[in-house]
Write an enzyme that holds these catalytic residues in place. Structure first.
Site, mmCIF file in Angstrom:
data_model
loop_
_atom_site.group_PDB
_atom_site.id
_atom_site.type_symbol
_atom_site.label_atom_id
_atom_site.label_comp_id
_atom_site.label_asym_id
_atom_site.label_seq_id
_atom_site.Cartn_x
_atom_site.Cartn_y
_atom_site.Cartn_z
ATOM 1 N N ARG A 108 -74.620 -21.660 -21.434
ATOM 2 C CA ARG A 108 -74.234 -22.625 -22.481
ATOM 3 C C ARG A 108 -73.432 -21.993 -23.611
ATOM 4 O O ARG A 108 -73.394 -22.518 -24.716
ATOM 5 C CB ARG A 108 -75.456 -23.349 -23.061
ATOM 6 N N GLU B 246 -57.604 -32.273 -30.628
ATOM 7 C CA GLU B 246 -56.441 -33.045 -30.195
ATOM 8 C C GLU B 246 -56.682 -34.539 -30.246
ATOM 9 O O GLU B 246 -56.529 -35.258 -29.263
ATOM 10 C CB GLU B 246 -56.006 -32.619 -28.779
ATOM 11 N N LYS C 46 -58.203 -23.923 -26.261
ATOM 12 C CA LYS C 46 -58.214 -24.778 -25.066
ATOM 13 C C LYS C 46 -58.490 -23.906 -23.849
ATOM 14 O O LYS C 46 -57.754 -22.955 -23.572
ATOM 15 C CB LYS C 46 -56.862 -25.461 -24.882
ATOM 16 N N GLU D 39 -42.142 -21.308 -24.393
ATOM 17 C CA GLU D 39 -43.124 -21.764 -25.395
ATOM 18 C C GLU D 39 -42.687 -21.354 -26.800
ATOM 19 O O GLU D 39 -42.935 -22.067 -27.761
ATOM 20 C CB GLU D 39 -44.521 -21.227 -25.066
ATOM 21 N N LYS E 257 -48.893 -22.562 -34.525
ATOM 22 C CA LYS E 257 -49.964 -23.143 -33.721
ATOM 23 C C LYS E 257 -51.272 -23.184 -34.492
ATOM 24 O O LYS E 257 -52.010 -24.173 -34.425
ATOM 25 C CB LYS E 257 -50.146 -22.368 -32.411
ATOM 26 N N HIS F 40 -45.614 -21.846 -15.275
ATOM 27 C CA HIS F 40 -45.870 -22.899 -16.261
ATOM 28 C C HIS F 40 -44.725 -22.987 -17.277
ATOM 29 O O HIS F 40 -44.205 -24.082 -17.560
ATOM 30 C CB HIS F 40 -47.199 -22.615 -16.968
ATOM 31 N N ASN G 14 -47.717 -30.310 -26.851
ATOM 32 C CA ASN G 14 -47.472 -30.587 -25.443
ATOM 33 C C ASN G 14 -46.037 -31.012 -25.161
ATOM 34 O O ASN G 14 -45.748 -31.545 -24.095
ATOM 35 C CB ASN G 14 -48.442 -31.657 -24.945
ATOM 36 N N HIS H 83 -44.610 -30.864 -21.731
ATOM 37 C CA HIS H 83 -45.729 -30.605 -20.819
ATOM 38 C C HIS H 83 -46.053 -31.781 -19.902
ATOM 39 O O HIS H 83 -46.584 -31.574 -18.819
ATOM 40 C CB HIS H 83 -46.983 -30.203 -21.602
ATOM 41 N N ARG I 255 -52.145 -32.491 -32.786
ATOM 42 C CA ARG I 255 -52.142 -31.344 -31.878
ATOM 43 C C ARG I 255 -51.391 -31.644 -30.590
ATOM 44 O O ARG I 255 -50.845 -30.746 -29.944
ATOM 45 C CB ARG I 255 -53.583 -30.910 -31.558
ATOM 46 N N HIS J 104 -46.024 -30.701 -16.342
ATOM 47 C CA HIS J 104 -47.190 -30.741 -15.453
ATOM 48 C C HIS J 104 -46.861 -31.482 -14.161
ATOM 49 O O HIS J 104 -47.339 -31.113 -13.089
ATOM 50 C CB HIS J 104 -48.379 -31.417 -16.156
#
Lengths: 364, 364
Positions: free
Chosen positions: B122, B238, B144, B186, B228, B266, B246, B249, B242, B253
């Site tokens: 956890r 997000e 993330k 990026e 960032k 990526h 993306n 993205h 935020r 993606h």
């Protein structure tokens, strides 16, 4: 019967536990907590035929669309594989970040659904509807979610809080006797940890509780939730006192792992584990022999096992060394200074041996 | 060269990013952040021969014991199965709640190790040592973490912050050209989102940056991390701004999923995706044709793909509908009001079609 409300005051995410009757059949509280009129209900093959259509009907009547995810029933299915079934189902139906997951079932369903909610798209809202006594008093409160790993119970999981918990007394009517008793183990645990008055109340009312008197049950559930909420609000991530809630669990987890998950119910293992913790506390001269017998007697009246399986001292120690409460190789035990006063401490080898030889089944 | 320090002011868990040289070889900053003198280092078969023994040596010199977990290299291994390898290794060696996980590698290692740290028992502490430009400017900042699912990228994960990030410029010396370019995608993204001055700075220095001038690189990395950190501190989970990070993205993606993870890097998919986002923004009359060409020219100088694969409009739309930013069935796009000013909005079908027909490879 009035609905009891227990507030869990976690800093960043406070929420309510509602305890009462007819909560599931109306589901009005759920509608108010959704971020979009869409839920995914996770349940199992035992609970689904009893309560799923009732819940879906109540939600659809409020214009809420429901995805149903039905898993096999049992602790042995609290695995990566079952978790993946939930993920696959959510992704196939394109569940979104605002879709709420609802856990309808006992502790296993609650733990897995909560964990699924914690990690699906990095976190979606979830609501718990615990249908067993154990889940109502313990596993649905406090945000511990997890799955098991072959090398240890609850080893993979997250701290993740629900938006709402509905503890509906109606669902206890269909609970098998053995499951009901398993829940009573956790109820009794709260008395032993830090509420001597509640322990005495339980000793007075144990027969009526076992006969499932609803007014007394609601009172017991409320009191357990209040106890747990207080402890959890003070220490969400278990850096300190929250570990007290694991009374009987270090021994209990070893019993469950040693026998294979599912052979004993979690609550049964905790009951026998609490007896071992009591014997260990007696070996440290904290409890008298009478105190230990008082614990055993109450558990027996709740029709719980009080004698642990004889796995052998070596296997117990090896299994307990896998516990999450291990720090720098030392196992932290939850022990009793006296009845109603638990503490976190270490156990000398001799006390572990004494407890195991007093509390384990004699192999002939 | 001085070490730059960027503070990430996440409410409950602030942490520092150190940017400089010789950080990995000394590892002094790591020792100060451990809760016990024990770490588990997760890396891959490409990075291990380059940097693992150096890091282990530096840590052992401080009396820190190191477990090494070496995974196969590549986006196609960012899966349940790899995550399970980490869990198995940690449990087999009995890693504890105070054991710190260290991610030594690029974005894939960082995302998986961070997620493993989020869910092992956890949650255990973790430290990032990003060894690619992309990870240094983007994936190691902001918490993330995730793995991929056959039905979508990064669909399973958690928001979980590191205790420390070490961006060591020395590790960029061994970075293959294609990976370096992917990182520049990026970098350029930050200029396009909300820092026109940085975009102009990049246009001025792009050739020197591509020649890996260390002083300029350190400056670019610092500026990206500051950008960032500011966005993430304001919106960790997000729920709003935020999502601007993306940019490129949603299309990107779709490209990665459509071609199969690992076919394009990526950053390459993000580059081509940013060009599609620019074309879409032009279709909405926000950008001029010259603006779009300016984006394309900078990406080309960074040796990045600017033409997207022709998957067909239907497949693009189907893949984008799986995006995490979908709300009530509507896809949220990150678009450009002008260069250096991104916003979150929807795209009419016609603008999607226009962008795809302008930005995709022509099939003969």
């Amino acid at each position: 019967m009035n609905t009891h409300v227990v507030r869990v005051d976690i800093d960043h995410a406070p929420y309510d536990i509602l305890i009462g009757k007819n909560l599931l059949a109306t589901a009005t509280a759920i509608g108010q907590h959704l971020r979009q009129p869409r839920v995914a209900i996770v349940t199992n093959t035992t609970v689904a035929p009893l309560y799923l259509s009732q819940l879906v009907f109540a939600l659809q009547a409020q214009g809420i669309s429901c995805q149903e995810i039905v898993l096999p029933d049992g602790e042995q299915f609290k695995t990566w594989e079952s978790l993946n079934l939930i993920m696959d189902a959510l992704l196939t139906e394109r569940a979104e970040r605002k879709t709420t997951l609802i856990a309808l079932g006992g502790g296993v369903i609650g733990d897995m659904t909560g964990f699924a909610a914690a990690i699906y798209q990095r976190g979606v809202p979830f609501i718990q509807i615990p249908t067993t006594l154990l889940a109502q008093v313990d596993s649905s409160v406090g945000g511990k979610t997890a799955i098991n790993h072959p090398l240890g119970k609850n080893m993979i999981g997250a701290f993740y809080q629900p938006k709402l918990v509905l503890a509906d007394l109606d669902t206890l009517k269909t609970l098998p006797d053995r499951e009901f008793s398993a829940g009573m183990a956790e109820v009794i645990k709260y008395g032993l940890i830090d509420d001597l008055e509640f322990l005495q109340w339980l000793e007075t009312h144990i027969d009526a509780l076992m006969a499932r008197d609803e007014t007394l049950l609601a009172e017991a559930i409320r009191r357990c939730c209040e106890n747990k909420a207080r402890i959890v609000a003070a220490d969400e991530k278990e850096t300190g006192q929250r570990a007290l809630l694991n009374l009987g669990h270090t021994f209990g987890h070893a019993i469950e792992a040693g026998l294979g998950y599912g052979a004993w119910l979690h609550g049964e293992a905790v009951a026998a584990g609490m007896v071992l913790a009591a014997y260990a506390s007696a070996a440290l001269d904290h409890l008298s022999a009478e105190d230990v017998q008082r614990v055993i007697k109450l558990l027996e009246k709740a029709r719980l096992p009080v004698i642990s399986p004889n796995l052998g001292a070596e296997q117990y120690k090896a299994l307990m060394a896998q516990d999450k409460k291990v720090d720098a190789g030392r196992i932290k035990f939850i022990l009793l200074r006296q009845l109603g006063q638990a503490y976190i401490g270490e156990l000398p080898e001799t006390a572990i041996d004494a407890a195991l030889s007093a509390g384990c089944e004699v192999v002939k």
